[in-house]
Design an enzyme around this catalytic site. Structure first.
Site, PDB file in Angstrom:
ATOM      1  N   GLY A 219     -12.732  -4.494   1.808  1.00  9.27           N
ATOM      2  CA  GLY A 219     -14.073  -4.298   2.033  1.00  9.27           C
ATOM      3  C   GLY A 219     -14.642  -3.103   1.015  1.00  9.27           C
TER       4      GLY A 219
ATOM      5  N   GLY B 237      -8.590  -9.735  -0.205  1.00  8.14           N
ATOM      6  CA  GLY B 237      -7.056 -10.335   0.456  1.00  8.14           C
ATOM      7  C   GLY B 237      -6.829 -11.577   0.273  1.00  8.14           C
TER       8      GLY B 237
ATOM      9  N   ARG C 193       0.762  -1.219  -0.097  1.00  9.96           N
ATOM     10  CA  ARG C 193       0.096   0.039  -0.085  1.00  9.96           C
ATOM     11  C   ARG C 193       0.865   1.322   0.002  1.00  9.96           C
ATOM     12  NH1 ARG C 193      -5.520  -1.608   3.822  1.00  9.96           N
ATOM     13  NH2 ARG C 193      -6.314  -2.421   2.025  1.00  9.96           N
TER      14      ARG C 193
ATOM     15  N   LYS D 296     -18.401 -18.829   3.222  1.00 13.95           N
ATOM     16  CA  LYS D 296     -19.981 -18.893   3.321  1.00 13.95           C
ATOM     17  C   LYS D 296     -20.415 -18.153   2.528  1.00 13.95           C
ATOM     18  CE  LYS D 296     -19.387 -19.721   8.437  1.00 13.95           C
ATOM     19  NZ  LYS D 296     -19.680 -19.293   9.796  1.00 13.95           N
TER      20      LYS D 296
END
Length: 399
Positions: free
Chosen positions: A379, A356, A38, A199
């Site tokens: 996110g 990620g 980053r 999930k």
């Protein structure tokens, strides 16, 4: 996607104070940076503004500190590495507002770069408090947002400032938005999406959005077991959200209406225990025993999915196909990633990946550099795949 201004539109910045929002929230081991990707992503924008003679003030957050500060989450820990990557001096300023910033500005010459203290040391940052936004804005003539990975947060330094100062996208933000536009905003069809993960519940909004956007939806990871169960397949002791079978069927129905083909594996790799290199079997999905768990998709399915990608023009990828951190259950992810990379190198596929686990999997496959674009955002990338408006991006597009 709305238009936004970039550094190409910023004009003469010599002597102007430019507040640049970067995401330098790098993983740390104590005071040591373990992955500086980053920080590297921030270099082009900071160097360009510095070379143009701007006084560059870098805003960022680190972690989730309590308001008031935490020395373990000080941006001072990033200063030396950032200076090394830039090849120029970076001044550390012990606050992001107030007297310490004013004192620094009195010393900083055109071309200088200063790294301000963690914006989240102030409660007004996450609250997007107008008074705190105004305090930040006092230090700048212009605002540049270069932090796509923080663009899903409507915070003072990611969203509020864009309404107070002339606002522009930095080079990393520009590259991210251009790539996302090519992947789902206005893509070349046919479009394939690979969505993996443990999930269904964590990717439900993504799946519901994508079936109306893409031509091929490839479901992998543990969530594929829930979709297999919805099709009447016995999945043994595999990870499976049996309570979401009705939801999976709803997504199948929506895909049918939209003309989207949902791809599930028809051969799988199973084991009786989840550990590195256990005894495994590769079986048809209808041959899973009650004491076995599905931990990866099989080679026949991977080959079929590779054929799907060969007939597509665009690919967006989020999540691994199997339990890739644990060998040998990385094989399917690595194989399909290498196929996508080869098609991208050949110029037949635009490939955009993010998240990620996905970045880690592509690095493991040794092919991240061959994808058209790999997003470091977690996110924000996921919310973009859900079709949600990202506040930091929306604020820029209004500028």
């Amino acid at each position: 996607m709305a238009t936004f201004k970039t550094l190409d539109d910023i004009g003469d910045v010599r002597g102007k104070r430019v507040l640049v929002r970067e995401d330098l929230n790098a993983p740390m081991d104590g005071a040591k940076i373990t992955d500086d990707s980053r920080l590297r992503a921030a270099v082009p924008t900071l160097a360009e503004l510095s070379d143009a003679g701007a006084v560059v003030l870098v805003l960022t957050h680190i972690g989730r500190p309590r308001a008031g500060g935490d020395p373990r989450l000080s941006t001072a820990l990033m200063c030396n590495r950032l200076a090394s990557l830039l090849g120029r001096e970076v001044m550390f300023v012990s606050d992001c507002v107030g007297a310490s910033v004013a004192s620094a500005l009195a010393l900083l010459q055109p071309g200088a770069i200063a790294l301000l203290e963690n914006t989240r040391f102030h409660a007004g940052e996450e609250a997007n408090d107008p008074a705190f936004v105004a305090e930040l804005a006092k230090s700048g003539d212009l605002y540049v947002n270069d932090a796509f990975s923080a663009a899903h947060r409507a915070h003072a330094s990611t969203e509020g400032l864009a309404h107070m100062l002339p606002a522009f996208a930095g080079r990393a933000m520009e590259a991210e938005l251009d790539a996302l536009q090519k992947a789902l905003g206005n893509p070349e069809h046919p479009v394939a999406a690979v969505v993996g993960g443990a999930k269904v519940s964590t990717k439900l909004a993504v799946l519901e959005h994508l079936v109306a956007q893409v031509d091929h939806l490839i479901i992998g990871g543990g969530m594929a077991n829930t979709f297999l169960a919805a099709r009447g397949v016995y999945v043994g002791k595999s990870l499976c959200e049996h309570d979401l079978v009705d939801t999976a069927n709803r997504i199948f129905d929506a895909a049918d209406v939209a003309g989207c083909t949902v791809h599930l594996p028809y051969d799988v790799v199973v084991a009786k225990e989840f550990r590195a290199d256990p005894p495994t079997r590769t079986v048809n999905v209808h041959e899973v025993c009650e004491d076995e768990m599905i931990l990866d998709i099989g080679p026949a399915a991977v080959e079929a999915l590779g054929d799907v990608l060969k007939n597509c023009r665009t690919l967006v990828w989020n999540g691994p196909l199997g339990a890739f951190e644990t060998p040998p259950f990385d094989r399917a992810t690595v194989a399909l990633a290498r196929t996508a990379a080869a098609l991208t190198r050949d110029g037949s596929l635009i490939s955009v990946a993010g998240g990620g686990d996905t970045v880690a999997a592509l690095n493991q496959a040794g092919c991240a550099d061959d994808f058209t674009f790999v997003s470091s955002a977690g996110g924000a990338f996921l919310e973009w795949m859900e079709g949600r408006v990202l506040p930091g991006v929306a604020a820029l597009s209004q500028g």
